[in-house]
Design a protein around this motif. Structure first.
Motif, PDB file in Angstrom:
ATOM      1  N   LEU A  70      -4.953  -4.889  -1.392  1.00  0.00           N
ATOM      2  CA  LEU A  70      -3.892  -5.781  -0.933  1.00  0.00           C
ATOM      3  C   LEU A  70      -3.835  -5.809   0.596  1.00  0.00           C
ATOM      4  N   ALA A  71      -3.946  -4.639   1.207  1.00  0.00           N
ATOM      5  CA  ALA A  71      -3.915  -4.580   2.667  1.00  0.00           C
ATOM      6  C   ALA A  71      -5.122  -5.290   3.265  1.00  0.00           C
ATOM      7  N   HIS A 131      -2.082  10.837   6.200  1.00  0.00           N
ATOM      8  CA  HIS A 131      -3.518  10.887   5.918  1.00  0.00           C
ATOM      9  C   HIS A 131      -4.023   9.583   5.308  1.00  0.00           C
ATOM     10  N   PHE A 132      -3.327   9.078   4.297  1.00  0.00           N
ATOM     11  CA  PHE A 132      -3.838   7.921   3.564  1.00  0.00           C
ATOM     12  C   PHE A 132      -3.559   6.591   4.259  1.00  0.00           C
ATOM     13  N   LEU A 133      -2.622   6.571   5.192  1.00  0.00           N
ATOM     14  CA  LEU A 133      -2.395   5.349   5.953  1.00  0.00           C
ATOM     15  C   LEU A 133      -3.237   5.300   7.224  1.00  0.00           C
ATOM     16  N   LEU A 170       0.831  -1.205   0.000  1.00  0.00           N
ATOM     17  CA  LEU A 170       0.000   0.000   0.000  1.00  0.00           C
ATOM     18  C   LEU A 170       0.864   1.253   0.000  1.00  0.00           C
ATOM     19  N   VAL A 171       1.964   1.239   0.709  1.00  0.00           N
ATOM     20  CA  VAL A 171       2.853   2.403   0.751  1.00  0.00           C
ATOM     21  C   VAL A 171       3.378   2.700  -0.651  1.00  0.00           C
ATOM     22  N   VAL A 193      -7.545   4.899  -8.803  1.00  0.00           N
ATOM     23  CA  VAL A 193      -7.970   3.503  -8.786  1.00  0.00           C
ATOM     24  C   VAL A 193      -6.762   2.582  -8.684  1.00  0.00           C
ATOM     25  N   CYS A 194      -5.738   2.855  -9.499  1.00  0.00           N
ATOM     26  CA  CYS A 194      -4.526   2.018  -9.455  1.00  0.00           C
ATOM     27  C   CYS A 194      -3.857   2.104  -8.082  1.00  0.00           C
ATOM     28  N   GLY A 195      -3.805   3.300  -7.518  1.00  0.00           N
ATOM     29  CA  GLY A 195      -3.194   3.452  -6.205  1.00  0.00           C
ATOM     30  C   GLY A 195      -3.997   2.794  -5.106  1.00  0.00           C
ATOM     31  N   TYR A 196      -5.315   2.882  -5.203  1.00  0.00           N
ATOM     32  CA  TYR A 196      -6.172   2.333  -4.151  1.00  0.00           C
ATOM     33  C   TYR A 196      -6.252   0.810  -4.190  1.00  0.00           C
TER      34      TYR A 196
END
Length: 381
Positions: free
Chosen positions: A211-212, A271-273, A170-171, A203-206
């Motif tokens: 995976l997480a 923020h995103f983690l 995810l990172v 979308v690709c990043g999320y």
């Protein structure tokens, strides 16, 4: 560990729904951090927003992806069948709510004096295309089409079900997303074109959240002993605190300038983690004595997510019509105190009506129910 109600999961969903409502309650009528107010007057709204952002739409992505991992693990559907089921579950209600908010926003446009401009937008085909592909009918509607697009990559996410350590990717996916989006905002593009390209990168990043979520599902399914759960909870709470510290420059910028700065560096990752770390804190609390009432309330959290912007708009319109001038702190606290219970009440009311309950994920669509109902004279199987 996969039997029975996941009370920790339901408690997380309820808290996340309250957090999303809090986020959207902490701005002025134009969605800004009160730029016309003084620094001291902005303190309470900014503080409450920082608390609300322990949740966020990314948390709801995690919920949906975790549940998808559970369904796939139990039923092993073919790819086509799994995607068709998600399309029916997500895109049909999305179309209904898109039409609702496209028309509902006319009420706010009329109250705030921009109805002619909004009607002109509605007459353009590109507006409706953006509504349907990007979820632009309302600021929260991006969730459903984005979630469906993420689901298309679920065969990739299944790698983390076999190898849970892949969840840390995810990172990397967030980093790739940030890098690509920085380039897209640096070059000269038409705003709507940029929006489409940014959504592709998102979308690709999320997929990293998938995976997480699949990795965490695998660990939870295999069973986490009480002792290990306590250790994970302590670590998760520490990392939540660290992520919050990393986001302080964002909130500090909003407090001092009256505008939301661009998230960059550790602020961005904090923020995103944060949703993942909070989710881990709840998961590691699975042995706590959670009340079954969390499960009752959790049934309506998706409905709360969908209806709360309409309740916020009606609240704001009522204030404008009443010509009430509230301080920023009193405005956001009153708004949240009113909107959250009203949104839950509306969700419960919708959920009790079979004709519309399916629009918030409760019950089958009317045509599916009719198809499943035995026909007169039919011989039972």
């Amino acid at each position: 560990m996969t039997t029975g109600r996941m009370l920790w999961f339901d408690a997380n969903r309820v808290c996340a729904a309250a957090g999303v409502v809090l986020i959207h309650s902490t701005t002025d009528f134009a969605g800004r951090p009160f730029p016309d107010a003084g620094v001291a007057e902005r303190a309470v709204p900014v503080l409450l927003r920082s608390i609300g952002e322990f949740s966020g739409s990314e948390m709801f992505f995690l919920f949906s992806l975790f549940l998808m991992a559970l369904r796939i693990d139990r039923h092993r559907p073919r790819y086509r069948d799994a995607i068709a089921a998600q399309a029916h579950r997500l895109l049909v209600p999305f179309a209904v709510w898109t039409l609702f908010y496209a028309l509902f926003r006319l009420i706010k446009a009329e109250a705030f004096g921009y109805a002619p401009q909004y009607l002109a937008q509605l007459s353009q085909i590109k507006t409706w295309v953006a509504y349907l592909l990007l979820g632009k009918a309302q600021y929260h509607m991006h969730f459903l089409p984005t979630l469906f697009a993420i689901f298309l990559f679920y065969p990739v996410m299944r790698l983390a079900m076999r190898y849970p350590m892949l969840g840390v990717l995810l990172v990397a996916t967030l980093g790739a997303m940030d890098h690509a989006q920085g380039f897209l905002y640096a070059i000269d593009l038409a705003p709507l074109t940029r929006d489409y390209l940014v959504r592709v990168t998102k979308v690709c990043g999320y997929v990293g959240y998938g995976l997480a979520a699949f990795g965490l599902y695998s660990l939870w399914k295999d069973g986490l002993p009480r002792g290990e759960s306590r250790l994970i909870r302590r670590g998760a709470l520490y990392l939540v605190l660290l992520a919050y510290l990393a986001t302080l420059p964002f909130y500090g910028g909003a407090l001092l300038t009256g505008s939301f700065p661009v998230r960059a560096g550790w602020d961005y990752y904090g923020h995103f983690l944060m949703p993942l770390l909070v989710f881990c804190a709840f998961l590691s609390s699975q042995y706590s004595d959670w009340s079954p009432r969390w499960s009752v309330m959790a049934r309506y959290t998706f409905g709360v997510y969908l209806v709360h912007p309409a309740v916020i708009d009606l609240f704001d319109i009522a204030l404008i019509k009443a010509d009430l001038a509230l301080s920023p702190a009193l405005l956001v606290v009153t708004r949240f105190a009113v909107v959250l219970p009203v949104a839950f009440g509306l969700a419960v009311a919708i959920g009790r009506l079979p004709a519309v309950a399916w629009t918030i994920g409760l019950g089958p669509t009317p045509w599916a129910a009719r198809k499943a109902r035995p026909q007169p004279g039919a011989v039972p199987a």
